[in-house]
Scaffold this motif. Structure first.
Motif, PDB file in Angstrom:
ATOM      1  N   ARG A   1       2.544 -12.474   3.784  1.00 65.44           N
ATOM      2  CA  ARG A   1       3.118 -11.690   2.677  1.00 65.44           C
ATOM      3  C   ARG A   1       2.260 -11.814   1.424  1.00 65.44           C
ATOM      4  N   ALA A   2       1.725 -12.992   1.197  1.00 63.03           N
ATOM      5  CA  ALA A   2       0.842 -13.164   0.039  1.00 63.03           C
ATOM      6  C   ALA A   2      -0.429 -12.348   0.205  1.00 63.03           C
ATOM      7  N   ALA A   3      -0.941 -12.279   1.430  1.00 62.69           N
ATOM      8  CA  ALA A   3      -2.179 -11.539   1.685  1.00 62.69           C
ATOM      9  C   ALA A   3      -1.996 -10.040   1.482  1.00 62.69           C
ATOM     10  N   LEU A   4      -0.780  -9.546   1.579  1.00 62.36           N
ATOM     11  CA  LEU A   4      -0.537  -8.114   1.369  1.00 62.36           C
ATOM     12  C   LEU A   4      -0.868  -7.665  -0.053  1.00 62.36           C
ATOM     13  N   GLU A   5      -0.999  -8.620  -0.962  1.00 66.35           N
ATOM     14  CA  GLU A   5      -1.425  -8.281  -2.317  1.00 66.35           C
ATOM     15  C   GLU A   5      -2.896  -7.876  -2.361  1.00 66.35           C
ATOM     16  N   ASP A   6      -3.639  -8.201  -1.297  1.00 65.39           N
ATOM     17  CA  ASP A   6      -5.074  -7.924  -1.220  1.00 65.39           C
ATOM     18  C   ASP A   6      -5.296  -6.629  -0.439  1.00 65.39           C
ATOM     19  N   PRO A   7      -5.901  -5.602  -1.045  1.00 64.94           N
ATOM     20  CA  PRO A   7      -6.118  -4.331  -0.331  1.00 64.94           C
ATOM     21  C   PRO A   7      -7.056  -4.447   0.857  1.00 64.94           C
ATOM     22  N   THR A   8      -7.856  -5.529   0.938  1.00 63.68           N
ATOM     23  CA  THR A   8      -8.739  -5.692   2.100  1.00 63.68           C
ATOM     24  C   THR A   8      -7.986  -6.218   3.326  1.00 63.68           C
ATOM     25  N   PHE A   9      -6.754  -6.627   3.117  1.00 65.78           N
ATOM     26  CA  PHE A   9      -5.917  -7.121   4.208  1.00 65.78           C
ATOM     27  C   PHE A   9      -5.330  -5.902   4.916  1.00 65.78           C
TER      28      PHE A   9
ATOM     29  N   LEU B   1      -5.315  -6.628  11.500  1.00 69.47           N
ATOM     30  CA  LEU B   1      -3.897  -6.933  11.380  1.00 69.47           C
ATOM     31  C   LEU B   1      -3.165  -6.923  12.716  1.00 69.47           C
ATOM     32  N   TRP B   2      -3.782  -6.405  13.751  1.00 72.71           N
ATOM     33  CA  TRP B   2      -3.124  -6.508  15.060  1.00 72.71           C
ATOM     34  C   TRP B   2      -2.928  -7.983  15.437  1.00 72.71           C
ATOM     35  N   PRO B   3      -3.979  -8.822  15.388  1.00 74.05           N
ATOM     36  CA  PRO B   3      -3.727 -10.238  15.681  1.00 74.05           C
ATOM     37  C   PRO B   3      -2.774 -10.898  14.678  1.00 74.05           C
ATOM     38  N   VAL B   4      -2.732 -10.414  13.448  1.00 75.23           N
ATOM     39  CA  VAL B   4      -1.787 -10.955  12.471  1.00 75.23           C
ATOM     40  C   VAL B   4      -0.353 -10.726  12.948  1.00 75.23           C
ATOM     41  N   THR B   5      -0.059  -9.499  13.376  1.00 79.36           N
ATOM     42  CA  THR B   5       1.301  -9.207  13.841  1.00 79.36           C
ATOM     43  C   THR B   5       1.633  -9.989  15.105  1.00 79.36           C
ATOM     44  N   GLU B   6       0.659 -10.135  15.994  1.00 78.51           N
ATOM     45  CA  GLU B   6       0.915 -10.881  17.226  1.00 78.51           C
ATOM     46  C   GLU B   6       1.174 -12.355  16.923  1.00 78.51           C
TER      47      GLU B   6
ATOM     48  N   GLU C   1       6.888  -4.657   6.933  1.00 80.07           N
ATOM     49  CA  GLU C   1       6.050  -4.738   5.740  1.00 80.07           C
ATOM     50  C   GLU C   1       4.573  -4.545   6.082  1.00 80.07           C
ATOM     51  N   LEU C   2       4.171  -4.998   7.263  1.00 85.65           N
ATOM     52  CA  LEU C   2       2.766  -4.913   7.658  1.00 85.65           C
ATOM     53  C   LEU C   2       2.382  -3.553   8.214  1.00 85.65           C
ATOM     54  N   THR C   3       3.336  -2.839   8.796  1.00 87.45           N
ATOM     55  CA  THR C   3       3.005  -1.622   9.553  1.00 87.45           C
ATOM     56  C   THR C   3       2.347  -0.521   8.727  1.00 87.45           C
ATOM     57  N   PRO C   4       2.565  -0.415   7.388  1.00 81.61           N
ATOM     58  CA  PRO C   4       1.808   0.604   6.644  1.00 81.61           C
ATOM     59  C   PRO C   4       0.300   0.319   6.607  1.00 81.61           C
ATOM     60  N   ARG C   5      -0.088  -0.941   6.821  1.00 83.13           N
ATOM     61  CA  ARG C   5      -1.520  -1.292   6.835  1.00 83.13           C
ATOM     62  C   ARG C   5      -2.132  -1.062   8.217  1.00 83.13           C
TER      63      ARG C   5
ATOM     64  N   HIS D   1      14.386   4.466   6.079  1.00 83.90           N
ATOM     65  CA  HIS D   1      13.460   3.752   5.197  1.00 83.90           C
ATOM     66  C   HIS D   1      12.608   4.749   4.412  1.00 83.90           C
ATOM     67  N   PRO D   2      12.319   4.473   3.151  1.00 80.77           N
ATOM     68  CA  PRO D   2      11.514   5.419   2.363  1.00 80.77           C
ATOM     69  C   PRO D   2      10.069   5.556   2.831  1.00 80.77           C
ATOM     70  N   ASN D   3       9.568   4.586   3.594  1.00 81.59           N
ATOM     71  CA  ASN D   3       8.176   4.634   4.046  1.00 81.59           C
ATOM     72  C   ASN D   3       8.109   5.232   5.450  1.00 81.59           C
ATOM     73  N   GLU D   4       7.319   6.304   5.616  1.00 79.60           N
ATOM     74  CA  GLU D   4       7.238   6.977   6.911  1.00 79.60           C
ATOM     75  C   GLU D   4       6.675   6.080   8.003  1.00 79.60           C
ATOM     76  N   HIS D   5       5.836   5.127   7.637  1.00 81.25           N
ATOM     77  CA  HIS D   5       5.267   4.224   8.639  1.00 81.25           C
ATOM     78  C   HIS D   5       6.350   3.339   9.257  1.00 81.25           C
ATOM     79  N   VAL D   6       7.301   2.920   8.440  1.00 76.80           N
ATOM     80  CA  VAL D   6       8.387   2.087   8.957  1.00 76.80           C
ATOM     81  C   VAL D   6       9.320   2.923   9.827  1.00 76.80           C
ATOM     82  N   ARG D   7       9.619   4.136   9.392  1.00 78.00           N
ATOM     83  CA  ARG D   7      10.455   5.007  10.216  1.00 78.00           C
ATOM     84  C   ARG D   7       9.778   5.273  11.557  1.00 78.00           C
ATOM     85  N   ARG D   8       8.476   5.548  11.523  1.00 76.35           N
ATOM     86  CA  ARG D   8       7.761   5.796  12.768  1.00 76.35           C
ATOM     87  C   ARG D   8       7.792   4.560  13.674  1.00 76.35           C
TER      88      ARG D   8
END
Length: 364
Positions: free
Chosen positions: A70-78, A83-88, A112-116, A144-151
């Motif tokens: 969650r802290a790394a989400l503040e970084d646009p390079t994250f 991020l696939w291994p991050v989610t796994e 929270e991660l899925t928009p990235r 959810h307001p974010n289409e990525h989360v709905r998807r």
């Protein structure tokens, strides 16, 4: 090694390690950085597993992982395929934890991660562990307001999601995901609607009646979004000539003939295209709306054949009207289809009924 494998390479792992080191400086990330040197000649899935295992070893517990990610989400390079291994890793640690709090928070973290980068692959293991609990939470994402989360609610629960592990309970309880699809079949986002249509088309493989009932229900809304989703959802059933699917799409039984079916060549060398044409005539006494497809009978490695149906066009013909239709079908070796030499065939299909047949030789 294919081009897809290069989506996760040493440079992506280096950027990931730097983002995580800045987000959680108290964690030793050397093992994650070293994992970037162990990726050749692995597939993308294999590379993901190597990096995910390194993340699990570095973090140790789910709370530590959730805090760092969650802290790394503040970084646009994250972002991106790293991020696939991050989610796994997040899912592995949540399941190792074994508690409902970690389970629920892991779902929230994936949202929270899925928009990235889509979390659709990692979420499958949470569905395997407790599909009822996961589906209940995912139902709340349909607004959810974010289409990525709905998807993610639709794509992550697809019965035959490409690249993903199967979730047997989703196959055994086909109706379990219908509330998700009902809520999003007319979503304002085409990105979401496309996922709903693909999910429903997946369901048609083993629960056609369920799909037909849903399509009829959605069609009654009469909105452009619903109409588009219904058409995409029924595409496999239409190709199979399912009478109810054809009727829902406005293709009723008709008297037609397909004559003078011919190809430009009788011998096709790979890679190449087979150009073909035929004359379609409405021989009945009423106007006809026609779904025109064609089936290719491919030669398999053992010499037998297997067919696949492809969409050609949709036409409307008055009584006695004829129209010449043309098509081109490509033959080239691909990772998803291996071609073999031998006698292939092509048939025209109109409103689910086969007409004519031509044979041609494929040479390698």
């Amino acid at each position: 090694m294919g081009a897809m494998d290069d989506l996760l390479g040493p440079n992506e792992v280096k950027v990931l390690s730097e983002a995580l080191a800045a987000a959680a400086p108290g964690v030793v990330w050397d093992g994650v950085l070293a994992a970037g040197t162990q990726l050749e000649p692995l597939s993308l899935r294999g590379r993901t597993d190597v990096v995910a295992h390194a993340l699990v070893r570095a973090l140790g517990t789910y709370p530590a992982a959730a805090t760092a990610f969650r802290a790394a989400l503040e970084d646009p390079t994250f972002t991106g395929w790293a991020l696939w291994p991050v989610t796994e890793a997040a899912v592995t640690l949540a399941l190792d934890d074994g508690g409902t709090q970690a389970f629920d928070d892991a779902l929230a973290l994936l949202a929270e991660l899925t928009p990235r980068l889509t979390s659709e692959f990692a979420i499958r293991r949470l569905l395997q562990a407790d599909h009822e609990r996961a589906l209940a939470i995912m139902q709340t994402w349909t607004n959810h307001p974010n289409e990525h989360v709905r998807r993610l609610a639709s794509e992550g629960t697809r019965p035959y999601l490409p690249w993903a592990v199967r979730v047997p309970l989703l196959l055994a309880t086909s109706g379990a995901t219908l509330p998700l699809l009902d809520a999003m079949h007319n979503d304002e986002s085409e990105y979401v609607r496309r996922s709903v249509a693909n999910h429903t088309n997946d369901l048609a493989r083993h629960a056609p009646e369920l799909v037909l009932e849903a399509a009829a229900r959605w069609q009654q809304t009469g909105t452009p979004g619903s109409t588009w989703v219904v058409r995409r959802s029924l595409r496999t059933l239409v190709k199979k000539g399912n009478p109810r699917a054809l009727e829902l799409m406005g293709f009723t039984p008709a008297q037609v003939s397909a004559t003078r079916l011919r190809a430009e060549t009788s011998v096709l060398a790979l890679p190449g295209e087979l150009a073909f044409d035929f004359v379609l005539t409405n021989t009945g006494d009423a106007p006809a709306r026609l779904s025109v497809d064609y089936a290719v009978h491919y030669v398999k490695a053992n010499g037998s054949t297997a067919e696949k149906v492809f969409k050609l066009t949709a036409v409307s013909l008055d009584p006695g009207e004829s129209r010449q239709l043309r098509g081109r079908h490509g033959f080239r070796q691909m990772t998803t289809r291996r071609h073999y030499a031998g006698t292939h065939a092509l048939e025209v299909q109109v409103n689910g009924i086969r007409h004519g047949r031509l044979e041609f030789e494929v040479v390698l």
